[in-house]
Design an enzyme around this catalytic site. Structure first.
Site, PDB file in Angstrom:
ATOM      1  N   ASP A  16       0.590  -0.995   0.098  1.00  0.00           N
ATOM      2  CA  ASP A  16      -0.109  -0.070   0.333  1.00  0.00           C
ATOM      3  C   ASP A  16       0.569   1.911   0.054  1.00  0.00           C
ATOM      4  O   ASP A  16       0.698   2.473  -0.797  1.00  0.00           O
ATOM      5  CB  ASP A  16      -0.861  -0.180   1.254  1.00  0.00           C
ATOM      6  CG  ASP A  16      -1.934  -0.986   1.039  1.00  0.00           C
ATOM      7  OD1 ASP A  16      -1.983  -1.451   0.069  1.00  0.00           O
ATOM      8  OD2 ASP A  16      -3.284  -0.984   1.591  1.00  0.00           O
ATOM      9  N   ARG A  96       0.975   7.096  16.905  1.00  0.00           N
ATOM     10  CA  ARG A  96       1.181   7.820  16.054  1.00  0.00           C
ATOM     11  C   ARG A  96       0.962   9.212  16.446  1.00  0.00           C
ATOM     12  O   ARG A  96       2.019   9.590  15.433  1.00  0.00           O
ATOM     13  CB  ARG A  96      -0.586   7.933  15.580  1.00  0.00           C
ATOM     14  CG  ARG A  96      -1.278   6.815  14.893  1.00  0.00           C
ATOM     15  CD  ARG A  96      -0.786   5.612  15.117  1.00  0.00           C
ATOM     16  NE  ARG A  96      -0.771   4.792  13.898  1.00  0.00           N
ATOM     17  CZ  ARG A  96      -0.790   4.047  13.518  1.00  0.00           C
ATOM     18  NH1 ARG A  96       0.835   3.119  13.057  1.00  0.00           N
ATOM     19  NH2 ARG A  96      -0.609   2.864  12.502  1.00  0.00           N
ATOM     20  N   ASP A 125      -6.286   6.593  12.958  1.00  0.00           N
ATOM     21  CA  ASP A 125      -5.595   7.071  12.736  1.00  0.00           C
ATOM     22  C   ASP A 125      -5.053   8.420  11.569  1.00  0.00           C
ATOM     23  O   ASP A 125      -4.006   8.863  12.130  1.00  0.00           O
ATOM     24  CB  ASP A 125      -4.319   5.929  11.938  1.00  0.00           C
ATOM     25  CG  ASP A 125      -4.037   4.510  13.175  1.00  0.00           C
ATOM     26  OD1 ASP A 125      -3.955   5.183  13.572  1.00  0.00           O
ATOM     27  OD2 ASP A 125      -3.993   3.671  12.235  1.00  0.00           O
ATOM     28  N   SER A 179      -6.090  -6.737   8.037  1.00  0.00           N
ATOM     29  CA  SER A 179      -4.701  -6.238   8.543  1.00  0.00           C
ATOM     30  C   SER A 179      -4.043  -5.973   9.653  1.00  0.00           C
ATOM     31  O   SER A 179      -5.360  -6.262  10.570  1.00  0.00           O
ATOM     32  CB  SER A 179      -5.475  -4.938   8.572  1.00  0.00           C
ATOM     33  OG  SER A 179      -6.503  -4.480   8.997  1.00  0.00           O
TER      34      SER A 179
END
Length: 406
Positions: A16, A96, A125, A179
């Site tokens: 990705d 993050r 996110d 995922s």
């Protein structure tokens, strides 16, 4: 948004973000700098360098941030005993702000005018990355390809990759069963086979822990030393922050500790189902609470517990660099000044229990609580006046209500 001239991309080296790297070059005609962070996800990162070089990145950053991650982000969070919606230990959320911080710092160093990430338009996110970036660099541009492009299916993504000479491994051509996001604190698995919350997650989803049913039949005991609310040693051996967490992860893996199947309320409004594994963090939290039970005054401990859900929500929603989180952190850190000592933990088939705790800063007084003679440490007659004063308002209410009865 004006087209960026140079973009710093949060780059994993996976399909990705490799597509995003090429897409930025094609769509915007800009330079792309890649940034890959080692947060303890357990993957070899040098292949990411080779891919980025092959695809024409103008600069490549690969950094080991494990110690900074645990020291400056995980530890402050665990001082608060932060848990979102009663269960989630915030493993993805807390990573993050560090990634965003480095994206912004690299953008400054490289003279880039934008950053980019691979978060989807439905998740949390994107919010976390961007709130953190804007808090640190208010004029930065943010490119979020998943909100811009029309590559809305796996088939479309692979077709675009093949058209633009992005290598697609054979195992990436089909739909992934779920995922995964991972770092030293946890793994998070979502999507596909996990989307129906009525169905039990297949055991192959779990990657960091043995099934508790298959864990050793004998418990294991470890002792975790704390200073100012942070773990500093295991079984008397001093370790760095990242070493502590890695060691606790191994204990948790062995005993099947830290599994969580959760339906949570995302900040963007929808509910999602996720499977989380936080083996070391689960042991850490139980040990920290064990030491706090000795060292924190009741009023301070209860206030911390009242504020904790707000603190956890701020982290979950992406407000690590907000003034309100920093204000709460100052209060939390103040509370930890005397939180030191040792917690003895029993690890057994999915459970981490504090079965012993001791501290030089303990507020526990055996002389006051003993059922034996206390040599005058506590005058039990004092309790009568204490009870009557606290009962006064209740008695007055009862008397008034009785007068009003027919």
């Amino acid at each position: 948004m004006e087209k960026p001239k140079k973009v710093v991309l949060a780059y994993s080296g996976g399909l990705d973000t490799s597509i995003i790297l090429k897409w930025l070059m094609v769509e915007y005609g800009c330079e792309v700098v890649t940034f890959t962070a080692d947060l303890g996800q357990g993957e070899e990162l040098e292949p990411a360098r080779k891919k980025a070089e092959m695809m024409g990145a103008s600069a490549i950053y690969i950094e080991d941030l494990r110690e900074e991650f645990v020291r400056d982000f995980v530890m402050p969070m665990f001082r608060a005993n932060a848990v979102y919606e009663g269960q989630y230990l915030l493993g993805t959320s807390i990573a993050r702000p560090l990634i965003s911080k480095r994206l912004v710092e690299i953008a400054r160093a490289e003279g880039a005018d934008a950053i980019a990430h691979g978060a989807t338009g439905k998740g949390n996110d994107q919010v976390r990355f961007e709130l953190s970036a804007y808090a640190l660099e208010p004029g930065i541009k943010v490119v979020a390809p998943w909100r811009e492009w029309d590559l809305t299916s796996r088939t479309r993504l692979i077709e675009w990759a093949e058209q633009h000479q992005v290598q697609v491994p054979k195992d990436k051509r089909g739909e992934a069963p779920f995922s995964v996001d991972a770092n030293l604190l946890h793994t998070s698995s979502e999507g596909k086979v996990l989307e129906d919350p009525a169905q039990e997650a297949p055991d192959y989803v779990y990657q960091r822990t043995v099934n508790p049913e298959d864990a050793p039949d004998q418990p294991e005991y470890i002792e975790i030393g704390f200073e100012k609310g942070d773990p500093v040693s295991i079984n008397g051996a001093a370790m760095s922050p990242a070493e502590i967490l890695a060691a606790l992860n191994e204990y948790g893996r062995k005993h099947g500790i830290g599994r969580l199947d959760l339906v949570e309320g995302r900040y963007v409004g929808m509910k999602s189902r996720g499977i989380y594994e936080t083996p070391g963090g689960t042991i850490w939290l139980a040990a920290h609470r064990g030491i706090e039970s000795l060292c924190l005054d009741r009023g301070a401990a209860h206030l911390k517990d009242e504020l904790m859900p707000k603190y956890a929500e701020l982290i979950y929603n992406g407000y690590w660099f907000s003034p309100e989180r920093e204000m709460l952190q100052a209060l939390i850190d103040k509370s930890q000044e005397h939180v030191r000592g040792t917690a003895r933990m029993k690890l057994y088939k999915g459970q981490a229990s504090c079965v012993g705790r001791w501290s030089e800063a303990s507020l526990y007084s055996e002389a006051h609580v003993t059922f034996e003679e206390d040599a005058g440490a506590y005058d039990q007659k004092d309790a009568e006046g204490f009870i009557k004063l606290n009962a006064l308002r209740l008695r007055l209410l009862a008397m008034r209500n009785r007068r009003g009865q027919p």
